[in-house]
Design an enzyme around this catalytic site. Sequence first.
Site, PDB file in Angstrom:
ATOM      1  N   TYR A   1       0.499  -6.700   3.427  1.00 50.74           N
ATOM      2  CA  TYR A   1       1.897  -6.176   4.073  1.00 50.74           C
ATOM      3  C   TYR A   1       0.945  -4.765   4.501  1.00 50.74           C
ATOM      4  CZ  TYR A   1       5.162  -9.194   2.405  1.00 50.74           C
ATOM      5  OH  TYR A   1       5.993 -10.654   2.191  1.00 50.74           O
ATOM      6  N   GLU A   2       1.017  -4.427   5.906  1.00 53.44           N
ATOM      7  CA  GLU A   2       0.793  -3.341   6.277  1.00 53.44           C
ATOM      8  C   GLU A   2       1.578  -2.031   5.384  1.00 53.44           C
ATOM      9  OE1 GLU A   2       2.336  -3.913  10.778  1.00 53.44           O
ATOM     10  OE2 GLU A   2       3.567  -3.375  10.321  1.00 53.44           O
ATOM     11  N   SER A   3       1.888  -2.128   4.655  1.00 58.68           N
ATOM     12  CA  SER A   3       2.032  -1.234   4.515  1.00 58.68           C
ATOM     13  C   SER A   3       1.319  -0.264   3.041  1.00 58.68           C
ATOM     14  CB  SER A   3       3.657  -0.938   3.299  1.00 58.68           C
ATOM     15  OG  SER A   3       4.078  -1.647   2.728  1.00 58.68           O
ATOM     16  N   GLY A   4       0.620  -1.570   3.206  1.00 58.22           N
ATOM     17  CA  GLY A   4      -0.535  -0.547   2.341  1.00 58.22           C
ATOM     18  C   GLY A   4      -0.532  -1.321   0.888  1.00 58.22           C
TER      19      GLY A   4
ATOM     20  N   HIS B   1       0.186   0.628  15.580  1.00 57.09           N
ATOM     21  CA  HIS B   1       0.028   1.216  13.975  1.00 57.09           C
ATOM     22  C   HIS B   1      -1.561   1.011  13.693  1.00 57.09           C
ATOM     23  CE1 HIS B   1       4.036   0.700  13.090  1.00 57.09           C
ATOM     24  NE2 HIS B   1       3.954  -0.522  12.410  1.00 57.09           N
TER      25      HIS B   1
END
Lengths: 258, 271
Positions: free
Chosen positions: A51-54, B104
């Site tokens: 996920y793009e939150s890392g 982003h």
Amino acid sequence: MSLDFTSSEMMSVTAARALNNDMTCFVGIGLPSEAANLARLTHAPDITLIYESGTLQTRPDVLPLSIGDGDLCESALTTVSVPEMFRYWLQGGHISVGFLGTAQIDRYANLNTTLIGDYRAPKVRLPGGGGAPEIATNAKEVFITLKHSKRTFVKDVDFLTTVGFGRDGKARDNLPNIGRGPTVVITDLCILKPDPESKELVVHQLHPGVTREDVINATGWEIRFADELGTTPAPTAEELEVLRNLKARTAAHHAGQH
Amino acid sequence: MAEFLSLREAVSRYINDGDTVAMEGFTHLIPFAAGHEVIRQKKRDLTLIRMTPDLVYDQMIGAGCAKKLIFSWGGNPGVGSLHRLRDALENEWPNSIEILEHSHAAMACAYDAGAAGLPFAVLRGYIGSDLPKVNDQIKFIECPFTGEQLAAVRSVRPDVAVIHAQRADRNGNVLIEGIIGIQKEVVLAAKRSIVTVEEVVDDLSAGVNACVLPSWAITAIAEAPKGASPSYALGYYERDNAFYKEWDGIARDRETFQAWMKANVFEKGAE
């Protein structure tokens, strides 16, 4: 005896089946996240979800409401910073599939998540690009899932947030470092794939009980059908049970945190 | 060295009308308590920067603090729209705001370049997108070595960075754990910084590769327990997903929004 299922369940199960154990999947929130976790809980237990939150290689017990819920981090192999996520892991070429949802899609699989209407005077302002513009070009291929309607399937997107194949179908031609782009679009009615030459989306399979007319009536351009039009296999009892349990667990979890 | 201040004093001293302010936290560690203090102190004409504006900027925009927003995804995650942001953009209420939007990847790179002291960042991005047509901070350049066309975006260099973190030690060193997002980059990219923390402890108990901001890289620290709620602080409390869903109903209507703000922000002082 055939099982009862909804068109949304049909969509999630079909989207999950597009994934396999060998994939490293960059997961968008919402429908893609539901499908990716269903895949992980059924036929693809070793799929790598990112996920793009890392959060790398994460295995959440419930579907996250946001892209950065605590469960994603706590069940991940490791969590990296957001710049590292996008620069090393995505742009660096480690993602095999980007799995995206969208508000609008056009005949060349371009996505609009920015706005409806004019940019300086929007009729409806949508959230914006987020991770999608670079997921769509830096992942080796892209899967897209969304509900099928005249509002969502438009001939030309109002705003091209995230490229499929561009306004003319040629946006990826002759670029040195770009993924293959969208290879499949899964809706609650059917499965579409880009034509190998023109890149225009073509219906390849209808879900059980769906007619050509249903798809024509829900699409904002003259939609084409493959010569050999197939029928998507119905969900199995196991797929439905796992999906329903996952959604029930998720609903209880997100309601109970006050 | 970082100075320990009350949140009220930190906001009053270091955030001025007209400043460019970046309050970060990628879903996690969002500095809500600080945002509420900015609203209570009626700061005006701020240029607000944040990858994901979230509820905190919805509240600040609805309260009239912002004249401009720089962002890359402006929604209520998993729920829908930010209705106060939409009302400002679609109907200019309570005032018109200018926007500058990115992806982003580009914003992450822009913060990273800001922290590195560079004027711009380079990435393989925005291919085929309409975003460069509406954002003059996005350009394309040619790689001097390969000739490949790449995107360039102006770096983010805010006047003030505001983040929340788990804890600080008594010397003002700060530990950030979990989804660290862009917290380190935004502090290093900014001229001044305010860090709110769950608690101040004797020993950070940080692992050797932990994300730690040294005291001398921070301007001010304010203790703010539950300062990220309804976002969360890993190890302290969970994300209040039920509230994120409720916010949709609160923010949809101007009067409900104002009543909520009165009861939950204006009539509550800083801790």
